[in-house]
Design an enzyme around this catalytic site. Structure first.
Site, PDB file in Angstrom:
ATOM      1  N   PHE A  53      -3.810  -6.178 -15.160  1.00 18.20           N
ATOM      2  CA  PHE A  53      -5.043  -6.924 -14.899  1.00 18.20           C
ATOM      3  C   PHE A  53      -5.000  -7.686 -13.573  1.00 18.20           C
ATOM      4  CE2 PHE A  53      -5.883  -6.342 -19.419  1.00 18.20           C
ATOM      5  CZ  PHE A  53      -7.268  -6.342 -19.493  1.00 18.20           C
ATOM      6  N   ASN A 101      -6.522 -21.049 -27.169  1.00 17.30           N
ATOM      7  CA  ASN A 101      -7.098 -19.874 -26.533  1.00 17.30           C
ATOM      8  C   ASN A 101      -7.552 -18.873 -27.578  1.00 17.30           C
ATOM      9  OD1 ASN A 101      -7.546 -18.040 -24.158  1.00 17.30           O
ATOM     10  ND2 ASN A 101      -6.143 -16.782 -25.359  1.00 17.30           N
ATOM     11  N   GLU A 102      -8.784 -18.524 -27.548  1.00 16.64           N
ATOM     12  CA  GLU A 102      -9.450 -17.557 -28.420  1.00 16.64           C
ATOM     13  C   GLU A 102      -8.835 -17.379 -29.817  1.00 16.64           C
ATOM     14  OE1 GLU A 102      -8.269 -13.269 -26.757  1.00 16.64           O
ATOM     15  OE2 GLU A 102      -9.808 -14.116 -25.499  1.00 16.64           O
ATOM     16  N   GLN A 142       2.915 -14.680 -21.082  1.00 16.84           N
ATOM     17  CA  GLN A 142       2.651 -13.502 -20.269  1.00 16.84           C
ATOM     18  C   GLN A 142       3.192 -13.631 -18.846  1.00 16.84           C
ATOM     19  OE1 GLN A 142      -1.649 -13.746 -21.683  1.00 16.84           O
ATOM     20  NE2 GLN A 142      -1.419 -11.549 -21.451  1.00 16.84           N
ATOM     21  N   GLU A 191     -11.952 -16.483 -18.697  1.00 21.68           N
ATOM     22  CA  GLU A 191     -11.332 -15.179 -18.395  1.00 21.68           C
ATOM     23  C   GLU A 191     -12.409 -14.123 -18.236  1.00 21.68           C
ATOM     24  OE1 GLU A 191      -8.374 -13.601 -21.093  1.00 21.68           O
ATOM     25  OE2 GLU A 191      -7.532 -15.599 -21.403  1.00 21.68           O
ATOM     26  N   HIS A 199      -1.699 -20.954 -26.041  1.00 21.90           N
ATOM     27  CA  HIS A 199      -2.204 -19.591 -25.802  1.00 21.90           C
ATOM     28  C   HIS A 199      -1.302 -18.601 -26.553  1.00 21.90           C
ATOM     29  CE1 HIS A 199      -4.470 -16.975 -22.700  1.00 21.90           C
ATOM     30  NE2 HIS A 199      -3.787 -16.107 -23.426  1.00 21.90           N
ATOM     31  N   GLU A 207       0.954  -7.673 -20.985  1.00 19.17           N
ATOM     32  CA  GLU A 207      -0.323  -7.585 -21.699  1.00 19.17           C
ATOM     33  C   GLU A 207      -0.065  -7.264 -23.180  1.00 19.17           C
ATOM     34  OE1 GLU A 207      -3.382  -8.509 -21.108  1.00 19.17           O
ATOM     35  OE2 GLU A 207      -4.181  -7.579 -22.929  1.00 19.17           O
ATOM     36  N   TRP A 208       0.611  -8.180 -23.883  1.00 22.98           N
ATOM     37  CA  TRP A 208       0.807  -8.101 -25.336  1.00 22.98           C
ATOM     38  C   TRP A 208       1.250  -6.702 -25.776  1.00 22.98           C
ATOM     39  CZ3 TRP A 208       1.399 -12.974 -25.875  1.00 22.98           C
ATOM     40  CH2 TRP A 208       0.555 -13.870 -25.247  1.00 22.98           C
ATOM     41  N   TYR A 248     -15.100  -9.719 -21.779  1.00 20.98           N
ATOM     42  CA  TYR A 248     -14.665  -8.474 -21.158  1.00 20.98           C
ATOM     43  C   TYR A 248     -15.551  -7.278 -21.441  1.00 20.98           C
ATOM     44  CZ  TYR A 248     -10.142 -10.714 -20.262  1.00 20.98           C
ATOM     45  OH  TYR A 248      -9.158 -11.543 -19.796  1.00 20.98           O
ATOM     46  N   ASN A 252     -14.107 -16.390 -22.793  1.00 16.62           N
ATOM     47  CA  ASN A 252     -13.428 -15.184 -22.312  1.00 16.62           C
ATOM     48  C   ASN A 252     -14.359 -14.015 -22.610  1.00 16.62           C
ATOM     49  OD1 ASN A 252     -11.281 -16.856 -21.846  1.00 16.62           O
ATOM     50  ND2 ASN A 252      -9.926 -15.964 -23.391  1.00 16.62           N
ATOM     51  N   TRP A 292      -9.205 -13.036 -14.748  1.00 15.40           N
ATOM     52  CA  TRP A 292      -7.968 -12.618 -15.407  1.00 15.40           C
ATOM     53  C   TRP A 292      -7.564 -11.329 -14.745  1.00 15.40           C
ATOM     54  CZ3 TRP A 292      -4.842 -15.039 -18.892  1.00 15.40           C
ATOM     55  CH2 TRP A 292      -3.757 -14.281 -19.341  1.00 15.40           C
ATOM     56  N   ARG A 349      -5.785 -21.672 -14.064  1.00 12.70           N
ATOM     57  CA  ARG A 349      -5.684 -21.850 -15.514  1.00 12.70           C
ATOM     58  C   ARG A 349      -4.325 -21.323 -15.973  1.00 12.70           C
ATOM     59  NH1 ARG A 349      -7.917 -18.372 -20.296  1.00 12.70           N
ATOM     60  NH2 ARG A 349      -7.423 -19.805 -21.988  1.00 12.70           N
TER      61      ARG A 349
HETATM   62  C1  NOJ Z   1      -7.564 -12.427 -23.490  1.00 10.29           C
HETATM   63  C2  NOJ Z   1      -6.261 -13.134 -23.665  1.00 10.29           C
HETATM   64  O1  NOJ Z   1      -6.488 -14.515 -23.657  1.00 10.29           O
HETATM   65  C3  NOJ Z   1      -5.229 -12.779 -22.619  1.00 10.29           C
HETATM   66  O2  NOJ Z   1      -4.012 -13.259 -23.076  1.00 10.29           O
HETATM   67  C4  NOJ Z   1      -5.224 -11.285 -22.406  1.00 10.29           C
HETATM   68  O3  NOJ Z   1      -4.195 -10.901 -21.558  1.00 10.29           O
HETATM   69  C5  NOJ Z   1      -6.560 -10.855 -21.878  1.00 10.29           C
HETATM   70  N1  NOJ Z   1      -7.549 -11.151 -22.875  1.00 10.29           N
HETATM   71  C6  NOJ Z   1      -6.683  -9.377 -21.551  1.00 10.29           C
HETATM   72  O4  NOJ Z   1      -6.546  -8.620 -22.691  1.00 10.29           O
END
Ligand code: NOJ
Length: 518
Positions: free
Chosen positions: A484, A202-203, A54, A419, A157, A475-476, A346, A344, A468, A112
């Protein structure tokens, strides 16, 4: 009544009023003092978080190999909202000194970031080490340390060398465990003299749902009705992939403990994605559904990592689709204890039972997600403030509940909030001025940091908080349209400009660091 009697009565009334009032005042004063007296521990980390794909860009620079996201975004640009990719990202590869300057001005004491697997090992263990990649991370690590910023390193990640997909379908094969171990050994060996904070993956829970259940992330594997992919099986593959990820994590932890920890004296953990799941009613069925939602999300990874077994809700519902750990593996998992877990967080959802009652088709309602429908409202009442992003609902109380839930379930294992942050969805009419004036992000972060303080007062063993994210970034599937960052990044010049939230976070850190010494 004579004058004297009236006078005495007034005095009596006054003193009575004062007693009531003063005791209320004293009570509220002492509550306030209690609220105010909270201070973060002196070794608490305040940081910002990022990830290699990213942020770095430099996608073919100095020997980096192609990874799964390079291939995916190039082959299917239409799958990314703005048809963009991470070729350039925010070019941290070339601009890390400038970015460290931004961190210094925020006053953070940790950063991080993740290692790009294909920058260090362009072909996994089937080729040689790319020493330019090692040099890059060495320079980054040294520069951070020289500014008093502790590197907090995620070993993986989401990105991995594409060769591992071509050879054995990456996380679907136990071979991936060997490859991950190979990567981690190189990282501990080259960076572990200075890096003292490691996370493995990561997650994996969220990543695997997207890559192997819904098939929206590479390698785009899924089956109907869960998603629309040309190959895959959403009812079995997510659980195989997670099984390999869990064992890969345990092997990396074991390696660190047996070969490096004594000398390097660092700590190691894993990062999971968490959401708070609030039962939509007081019924036993909805409460059990909320528990199933947790089982099929973060407990899916954390139970095996900490206790060596899958949550009973998963075992009951999935039966033979859920891989088993052999006796030896159970022992191995228990031996390979993580020092902490990375959280993480949100958002929150209401959860409605779909096991005992019929449900509308929807997010979470299927067998492979535990028959627990995720909703953002019950009737007219929303779970929190809804935002432009369909998965982000502002509900700080859910964060407090989540941390308490984890505290109780995992014997108060140390946690880092790896995050937490707020995404601004950029619409065609959104101006840069609006993006810089990010009041919503400040509201979100201040609410979630208050909730964090409450959870810590409740006893949650939290050791750090990472926003984050430092910068707007890739953002994927949203590309660069979901921002963000505490710093705005211009899409053409890549110039970084502080948003209002950057100075807010600087003040927050400043005040909370100061308070420790008052
Ligand atoms: C979790 C992910 O680890 C990160 O890559 C992503 O950008 C954020 N969430 C926000 O969606």
């Amino acid at each position: 009544m004579g004058n004297l009697a009236i006078f005495v009565l007034i005095i009596l009334l006054q003193s009575l009023m004062c007693n009531v009032y003063c005791s209320c005042l004293n009570q509220s004063l002492s509550e306030n003092i209690l609220e105010d007296s909270f201070s973060f521990p002196s070794d608490f980390l305040f940081g910002t978080a990022s990830s290699a794909y990213q942020y770095e860009g430099a996608f073919l620079t100095e020997g980096k190999g192609l990874n799964n996201w390079d291939i995916f975004t190039h082959e299917y640009p239409g799958k990314i909202r703005d048809e963009n990719n991470g070729d350039m990202a925010v070019d941290q590869y070339h601009r890390f000194m400038e970015d460290i300057q931004l961190m210094t001005s925020l006053g953070v004491n940790s950063y991080r970031f993740s290692i790009s697997w294909s920058r260090v090992l362009p072909r996994g263990r089937f080729g040689s080490i790319n020493y330019s990649g090692i040099t890059y991370y060495n320079r980054l690590i040294d520069a951070l340390i020289s500014r008093g910023i502790k590197p907090f390193v995620t070993l993986n990640h989401l990105d991995y060398p594409q060769e591992l997909e071509y050879r054995f379908q990456s996380w679907l094969s136990p071979e991936m465990q060997k490859d991950f171990l190979y990567l981690t050994n190189i990282c501990f060996k080259h960076f572990g003299d200075r890096v003292k904070l490691w996370t493995t993956l990561n997650e994996p829970n969220n990543q695997i749902i997207l890559s192997h259940l819904k098939g929206t992330f590479p390698p785009s594997r899924c089956s109907l009705p869960y998603g629309n992919c040309s190959q895959g099986n959403s009812e079995t593959e997510p659980f195989i992939a997670a099984h390999n990820a869990i064992l890969a994590h345990a092997k990396a932890v074991q390696l660190y403990r047996t070969k490096y920890k004594e000398e390097q004296k660092g700590i190691i953990g894993i990062v999971v994605q968490t959401s708070w799941f609030e039962p939509i009613s007081d019924s036993t069925a909805d409460k059990a559904a909320a528990e199933r939602a947790q089982a099929f999300y973060s407990n899916w990874i954390l139970d095996p990592v900490i206790y060596g077994k899958y949550p009973k809700e998963m075992v009951n519902i999935l039966g033979s689709a859920l891989p088993r750990f052999s006796k030896k593996e159970v022992e191995y998992l228990k031996e390979s204890q993580s020092d902490f877990v990375g959280i993480n967080h949100y958002t929150s959802y209401f959860i409605q039972d779909c096991l005992l009652s019929s449900c509308n088709i929807g997010f979470g309602a299927s067998k492979v997600e535990g028959y627990a429908l995720k909703l953002d409202r019950k009737g007219n009442l929303t779970i929190g403030e809804l935002t432009d992003v369909n998965w982000q609902h502002i509900h700080p109380e859910g964060f407090r509940k989540m941390l308490n839930y984890l505290k109780d379930r995992y014997h108060n294992i140390p946690m880092f909030i790896t995050e937490n942050g707020f995404g601004d969805l950029q619409k065609p009419e959104t101006t840069v001025k609006e993006l810089l004036n990010d009041a919503k992000r400040i509201q979100y972060m201040s609410g979630y940091l208050d909730a964090l303080q409450s959870a810590m007062r409740d006893g949650a063993n939290v050791k750090g908080y990472f926003a984050w994210s430092l910068l707007d970034n890739f953002e994927w599937l949203y590309g660069y349209k979901l921002r963000f960052g505490l710093y705005h990044v211009d899409p053409v010049t890549l110039k970084r400009t502080p948003k209002r939230s950057a100075s807010w976070y600087r003040n927050y850190i400043g005040e909370n660091i100061r308070r420790r010494y008052d």
